[in-house]
Enzyme design. Structure first.
Site: not given
Length: 676
Positions: A123, A161-162, A320, A369, A371
């Site tokens: 990302r 996002n962020e 989040e 995965k 997290h």
């Protein structure tokens, strides 16, 4: 000087149909089959989920090939959520350009300072100045806004996002050209003015043509601090321009629905959120605890207090946080039973009107995965799911607090992002004296003492303004501090402050430059300490990292002197009227002793008797003299807290005190008006 934030009682954009308190998660249905979608909706009902962020990384799902759009899956998911009464915070998926885009436009990939072009596959693999990226981001945003802009399920929008998390700065040729254009606008096309501001006469590095100006790439030695500062401002501005472009497209097709993007206030990084906060309708934040920090609740409180400050004191949203462990720390320690709820309710206590997790269902593959999520790999037969479901019911029980605020604090910490950037450039007197480290120390001490504080960009009406670090500042900021003190405000300034302007040029005259007259002193010499070295003061305090040789003015009182170290017998703490200056960085125990004294001298109310040392006591208020007392017990033993009213979480009425078990939270709707 940063623009002051509005007062919490001024008019502000409504949250519209966004449920409050909001509760839910980042939902990524593209990772799952249709049968799982239906199961997700069933479980969301059970957990009282009323809002999900949707589509944050779904660009390749809805546009699998260039100009081939397939909204079938997203249509179905939106309809399922709407039918279940779950509102949608619909995202533009522009934080994760598809691989087909990166391969078609390799020039859009970010480049490091030493000239390495980063590979696609993760990302934020884009340069924010890339015309190709901006054009495709606008297109996917427009297609989404046209399709879902008036959909009844979509109650708010989430842009990207962020921002700047993985690509804060880019050193590619596109960025270099955009940087030159930005500079020509900022400097009125006056190259001589730029040369002067940046001090290009040093080492004979004056520019004779605009084409010589480029981004600060890796060189044989250091580069101009002025170049770095403008590059940081430019980079922040480019990300903000990307946000504004998408936001404005969304607003054109989805009027009346609030627009946000998720900040990361806990990182204290390369984004000036005081600027960004004015561009969003709802301030939202992502925050993850450092799991091995024994006082990690203090870091949570700092992020929440800063986010509340960015929101101008109004309600905000935690977009989040995690149900348990994350996957990106060296050792990802799981949260203890009850910690998920305690963390969430701490955000609500400090002004949030919504709490979402990353993510809803734990990924079965990919980098995240491991997290945690609301629905773990083990599904409904797990502690985390049971606690998440119970927490949904808890948040639903707090419906009455929606729209209430935390009253303005009597104590504030000043946060200046550009001063932070400047201090953390290379070739300062000591790499140990970091802005973020000093700020965290002071806030953590306030938290430990139970002293509630705000974070602000400029002086306001608080009784005590703490400025732990302000290496770089404008004359406007210096004037604002002088005016604050002239109004009777009590000011405490930390070491190595007032030295340079925002371009890192030393203010003329003796140190500390722009603050010399306000502080009533001059500094003859700065004396950074060796690693591990400490200095001691005759008032019992201990300093570390730093000392200064201070010469006070005749009307300046010396409150404490160094007893050893390079400034032995010299002033360490001085007071000039209601302005105090520290010539060292106090250690934690010294701050715990000094801060209550300074607060009392400023006329601040003491902390609640039960607060401090791991117990938070915070109030939210609403018109009509309604108040809610939040008591959060981070300790391992029960505590007693003064409260009269009904605990909304247990239904138990208290007539004077409540006993709060270890690790638990109480939210008491108080019977009568209480002065915060």
């Amino acid at each position: 000087m940063p623009t002051p934030m509005p007062r919490p009682d001024e008019p502000h954009p409504a949250w519209g149909r966004v449920p409050r308190p909001a509760f839910g998660a980042d939902y990524n249905p593209e990772q799952w089959d249709r049968a799982t979608w239906h199961d997700d909706v069933r479980l969301m009902r059970e957990a009282e989920v009323n809002l999900v962020s949707l589509g944050i990384f779904a660009w390749s799902w809805v546009e699998p090939r260039p100009d081939t759009f397939d909204f079938t899956g997203l249509d179905e998911v939106v309809a399922l959520l709407h039918g279940a009464g779950v509102a949608v915070d619909l995202a533009t998926p522009t934080a994760a350009p598809p691989l087909w885009f990166s391969h078609a436009h390799p020039e859009s990939l970010p480049v490091t300072a030493d000239g390495r072009r980063l590979a696609p596959g993760s990302r934020q693999a884009y340069c924010p100045s890339s015309p190709a990226y901006r054009a495709r981001a606008a297109l996917i945003t427009r297609r989404l806004a046209e399709r879902y802009g008036d959909h009844p399920a979509v109650v708010m929008w989430h842009i990207n996002n962020e921002y700047a998390n993985g690509n804060a700065h880019c050193w590619c040729e596109t960025s270099a050209g955009a940087f030159r254009g930005w500079l020509r606008t900022e400097y009125g096309d006056d190259l001589d003015a730029l040369n002067d501001r940046w001090g290009r006469s040093v080492w004979g590095m004056r520019y004779s043509d605009w084409e010589q100006v480029t981004v600060p790439r890796t060189s044989t030695s250091s580069l101009s601090p002025g170049l770095w500062m403008d590059f940081y401002r430019f980079s922040d501005a480019e990300h903000l321009a990307c946000f504004r472009a998408e936001r404005d497209i969304v607003r054109g097709h989805s009027p009346g629905r609030p627009v946000t993007t998720n900040f990361m206030t806990g990182k204290l990084g390369w984004t000036d959120y005081w600027r960004w906060a004015r561009e969003v309708d709802i301030v939202s934040n992502d925050h993850y605890l450092m799991s091995e920090d024994p006082d990690r609740g203090a870091d949570l409180a700092l992020a929440a207090d800063l986010t509340r400050g960015l929101a101008g004191g109004r309600p905000w949203m935690i977009m989040e946080h995690s149900t348990s462990a994350v996957q990106w720390q060296p050792r990802n320690v799981a949260k203890a039973p009850g910690e998920m709820a305690r963390n969430t309710l701490t955000h609500l206590a400090r002004g949030a009107d919504g709490a979402l997790f990353f993510q809803w269902r734990q990924s079965a593959h990919g980098p995240e995965k491991w997290h945690s999520a609301m629905v773990p790999h083990g599904g409904e037969e797990t502690r985390i799911w049971r606690e998440a479901k119970a927490l949904g019911n808890t948040v639903a029980a707090l419906a009455d607090i929606a729209g209430s605020i935390c009253p303005p604090a009597e104590i504030a910490l000043l946060l200046d992002y550009e001063a932070m950037w400047a201090l953390e450039l290379p070739h300062r007197p000591s790499t140990d004296l970091t802005y973020s480290g000093v700020l965290r120390d002071w806030h953590r001490a306030l938290w430990t003492l139970g002293l509630f504080c705000d974070l602000v960009p400029t002086p306001g009406e608080q009784r005590l303004l703490l400025v732990p670090s302000l290496y770089a500042l404008s004359t406007d900021t210096a004037r604002a501090l002088e005016e604050y003190a002239a109004r009777g405000g009590h000011l405490v300034v930390g070491p190595f402050s007032g030295l340079t302007d925002p371009d890192d040029r030393v203010h003329p005259g003796p140190y500390p430059g722009a603050l010399r007259d306000l502080l009533g002193l001059r500094v003859d010499e700065y004396l950074p300490l060796a690693a591990g070295e400490a200095v001691h003061l005759d008032d019992g305090s201990t300093g570390h990292l730093w000392a200064e040789r201070v010469v006070p003015a005749p009307d300046t009182e010396v409150e404490a002197r160094f007893t050893d170290g390079p400034a032995a017998d010299g002033p360490a703490t001085v007071r000039h009227g209601n302005v105090r200056y520290l010539a060292t960085r106090p250690d934690a125990s010294s701050l715990l002793r000094l801060l209550p004294l300074w607060a009392a001298q400023a006329g601040c109310a003491p902390a609640p008797e039960e607060a401090g040392q791991g117990v938070e006591v915070v109030r939210r208020t609403a018109p009509g003299d309604r108040t809610w007392l939040f008591a959060v017990n981070h300790t391992r033993h029960p505590v007693r807290v003064a409260a009269t009213g009904v605990d909304l979480l247990t239904g138990v009425r208290s007539s004077g005190t409540i006993t709060l078990p270890a690790g638990e939270v109480a939210v008491v709707a108080e019977d009568s008006p209480v002065t915060p």
